[in-house]
Design a protein around this motif. Structure first.
Motif, PDB file in Angstrom:
ATOM      1  N   ARG A   1    -105.768   3.029   1.635  1.00 54.11           N
ATOM      2  CA  ARG A   1    -105.839   3.901   1.717  1.00 54.11           C
ATOM      3  C   ARG A   1    -106.749   5.495   1.423  1.00 54.11           C
ATOM      4  N   ILE A   2    -106.395   6.601   1.687  1.00 62.65           N
ATOM      5  CA  ILE A   2    -107.281   7.687   1.652  1.00 62.65           C
ATOM      6  C   ILE A   2    -107.725   7.973   0.540  1.00 62.65           C
TER       7      ILE A   2
ATOM      8  N   VAL B   1    -117.850   6.150   5.724  1.00 59.43           N
ATOM      9  CA  VAL B   1    -117.096   5.042   5.615  1.00 59.43           C
ATOM     10  C   VAL B   1    -116.511   4.438   6.605  1.00 59.43           C
ATOM     11  N   MET B   2    -116.358   2.496   5.970  1.00 63.82           N
ATOM     12  CA  MET B   2    -115.905   1.890   7.397  1.00 63.82           C
ATOM     13  C   MET B   2    -114.674   1.115   7.145  1.00 63.82           C
ATOM     14  N   LEU B   3    -113.757   1.552   8.312  1.00 66.16           N
ATOM     15  CA  LEU B   3    -112.733   1.344   8.506  1.00 66.16           C
ATOM     16  C   LEU B   3    -112.863  -0.351   8.634  1.00 66.16           C
ATOM     17  N   ASN B   4    -111.653  -0.671   9.017  1.00 66.22           N
ATOM     18  CA  ASN B   4    -111.381  -2.940   8.631  1.00 66.22           C
ATOM     19  C   ASN B   4    -110.308  -2.075   9.951  1.00 66.22           C
ATOM     20  N   GLY B   5    -111.364  -2.788  11.696  1.00 67.69           N
ATOM     21  CA  GLY B   5    -110.360  -2.393  12.247  1.00 67.69           C
ATOM     22  C   GLY B   5    -109.339  -3.778  12.691  1.00 67.69           C
ATOM     23  N   THR B   6    -109.049  -4.854  11.525  1.00 70.29           N
ATOM     24  CA  THR B   6    -108.222  -5.942  11.778  1.00 70.29           C
ATOM     25  C   THR B   6    -106.862  -5.710  11.280  1.00 70.29           C
ATOM     26  N   LYS B   7    -106.948  -4.235  10.116  1.00 69.01           N
ATOM     27  CA  LYS B   7    -105.820  -4.626   9.472  1.00 69.01           C
ATOM     28  C   LYS B   7    -104.723  -3.680  10.083  1.00 69.01           C
ATOM     29  N   PRO B   8    -103.500  -3.861  10.148  1.00 71.29           N
ATOM     30  CA  PRO B   8    -102.269  -3.009  10.788  1.00 71.29           C
ATOM     31  C   PRO B   8    -102.665  -1.377  10.599  1.00 71.29           C
ATOM     32  N   SER B   9    -103.192  -0.542   9.524  1.00 70.11           N
ATOM     33  CA  SER B   9    -103.221   0.073   8.865  1.00 70.11           C
ATOM     34  C   SER B   9    -104.522   0.657   9.068  1.00 70.11           C
TER      35      SER B   9
ATOM     36  N   GLU C   1    -103.705   4.281  11.680  1.00 69.98           N
ATOM     37  CA  GLU C   1    -102.802   5.487  10.694  1.00 69.98           C
ATOM     38  C   GLU C   1    -104.049   6.428  10.239  1.00 69.98           C
ATOM     39  N   LEU C   2    -104.404   5.001   8.991  1.00 65.38           N
ATOM     40  CA  LEU C   2    -105.540   5.532   7.935  1.00 65.38           C
ATOM     41  C   LEU C   2    -106.651   6.229   8.731  1.00 65.38           C
ATOM     42  N   ALA C   3    -107.140   6.100   9.836  1.00 65.07           N
ATOM     43  CA  ALA C   3    -108.202   6.751  10.257  1.00 65.07           C
ATOM     44  C   ALA C   3    -108.150   8.416  11.315  1.00 65.07           C
ATOM     45  N   THR C   4    -106.242   8.487  11.310  1.00 64.56           N
ATOM     46  CA  THR C   4    -105.865   9.524  12.051  1.00 64.56           C
ATOM     47  C   THR C   4    -105.936  10.520  10.481  1.00 64.56           C
ATOM     48  N   GLU C   5    -105.409   9.765   9.210  1.00 65.92           N
ATOM     49  CA  GLU C   5    -105.473  11.194   8.523  1.00 65.92           C
ATOM     50  C   GLU C   5    -107.506  11.068   7.710  1.00 65.92           C
ATOM     51  N   CYS C   6    -108.090  10.682   7.897  1.00 65.31           N
ATOM     52  CA  CYS C   6    -109.711  11.023   7.821  1.00 65.31           C
ATOM     53  C   CYS C   6    -109.987  11.721   8.584  1.00 65.31           C
TER      54      CYS C   6
END
Length: 426
Positions: free
Chosen positions: A83-84, A98-106, A109-114
């Protein structure tokens, strides 16, 4: 297009850097490893928290914060981001991205918020295959600064599907492959085992890639050897300073070969007149000098080198070669940093070696509550003095406050270095 970058990767397990997510073999001291990457020419560090418990996660975040306090290159944090608030924690720990994990379903949505909250320039995403890119072609460029492509075999597909820049993970060591990956239009950089290895000569690798036409962040001199004035032996003296403290460490000489070797490898290299041979400082002892800057004097006949010194500079074991005092005239130190360091050293010595009648020792004897009480009183005195149009009273009260603040720092084991690192990180 930006300069191409070489990226080291660190995985943290229970506060200790390990080889990978699957291989938990420790790979050395965190601070030492980070400093080597920072000094040797690595451009960025990807640091992943692979903790399994909340307690371990908090420990890793503290380690990431300490890492960022000790290096001069940016870090991108990843791992355990749900989460954010997790993203905020990594930014608070000093990570620039920061690096998000592209394999996660969320992920999206989290990328848009970030991206909306922090800006897309601070957000990366890791991808293991092209499915993620294929599904989100229209959104990726809007939400992510770059991709971290974890399998080089899918690069052709990535190039066909997206114009978003990427860093590719490559675990080989073939210079031709590295050149090919970095030559791609959308390639921003490369990571892998070669760049994690502290024995890899990063600056020499950058020099070779630069010679092949890849734009790297390496040393390109404003002056050629022919522009410098040589002494009767055909050499130029080089004065060496610590880049952080400006302490003079040593004096040595360079010939043309030493000059260009220094520029290509990023480590101070000299010509030994006694042995009649080239020598890279610390090659056998490990007391390397990583180049931070080289500057010629007004006559172009002397070089001033500012370096990150590993271990002592002198063969005797002394931090500097200049320790045989000939004469000294007493003077009042006015350099602000040295005055504050001297104050800290004096108060620290009082704590270790109490002196009868010392006000400082009285504070230490009465304990933390008394130190805090005095500090609070002095802070109030500053506020009152600031209402006075005469600045002299305020100078006095600020001095009293700083003294009591240093007493508190010594009591809690906090140094000026800790404070300046924290400030520089902001």
């Amino acid at each position: 297009m930006d300069k191409k970058i070489l990226v080291a990767t660190m995985y943290l397990k229970d506060g200790v850097p390990v080889k990978s997510r699957k291989d938990l073999t420790p790979v050395g001291d965190l601070k030492q490893l980070a400093n080597i990457y920072s000094d040797s020419g690595i451009d960025k560090i990807f640091v992943f928290d692979i903790s399994e418990t909340d307690e371990e996660h908090d420990k890793n975040l503290l380690c990431i914060r300490e890492l960022n306090r000790n290096i001069q290159i940016p870090t991108c944090g990843g791992g355990n981001i749900e989460r954010i608030e997790d993203v905020k924690k990594l930014f608070y720990a000093g990570c620039k991205q920061v690096m998000l994990n592209g394999t996660k379903p969320s992920c999206m949505e989290l990328a848009t918020e970030c991206a909306n909250r922090f800006g897309k320039d601070r957000i990366l995403v890791s991808v293991k295959n092209v499915d993620f890119i294929f599904k989100h072609q229209d959104e990726i460029n809007e939400l992510f600064h770059e991709l971290f492509v974890m399998d080089e075999s899918v690069l052709d597909a990535v190039d066909n599907l997206s114009d978003t820049p990427y860093v590719v993970r490559y675990n080989g060591d073939n210079i031709d492959d590295i050149y090919e990956f970095l030559s791609r239009e959308n390639s921003r950089g490369i990571s892998g085992l070669l760049f994690n290895n502290t024995q890899t000569d990063i600056m020499m690798l950058k020099t070779e890639l630069s010679n092949r036409g890849i734009w790297m962040d390496n040393f390109k001199p404003a002056f050629q050897w022919s522009d410098l004035k040589k002494n009767s032996d055909g050499m130029v003296p080089c004065i060496v300073q610590d880049y952080q403290t400006n302490e003079v460490l040593m004096l040595a000489y360079m010939n043309e070969e030493a000059y260009y070797k220094t520029l290509s490898c990023g480590k101070m290299t000299y010509y030994s007149r006694s042995r009649n041979q080239l020598w890279t400082k610390g090659e056998t002892s490990g007391h390397l000098q990583y180049v931070k800057s080289l500057t010629a004097d007004c006559d172009y006949d002397t070089i001033l080198a500012k370096v990150s010194q590993i271990g002592p500079a002198c063969h005797t074991g002394s931090p500097t070669c200049f320790f045989n005092e000939i004469v000294r005239k007493s003077y009042i130190e006015k350099n602000p940093l040295r005055v504050l360091e001297s104050l800290y050293d004096t108060i620290s010595d009082r704590r270790i070696n109490p002196k009868e009648g010392s006000y400082t020792n009285t504070l230490f004897d009465k304990g933390l509550d008394q130190i805090l009480k005095k500090l609070g009183e002095e802070a109030t005195e500053i506020v009152i003095a600031s209402k006075n149009p005469n600045p002299e009273e305020m100078k006095s009260e600020i001095s009293d406050f700083l003294y009591h603040m240093v007493v508190l720092m010594v009591e809690k084991g906090i140094t000026w270095e800790d404070i300046t690192r924290e400030l520089s990180q902001r």
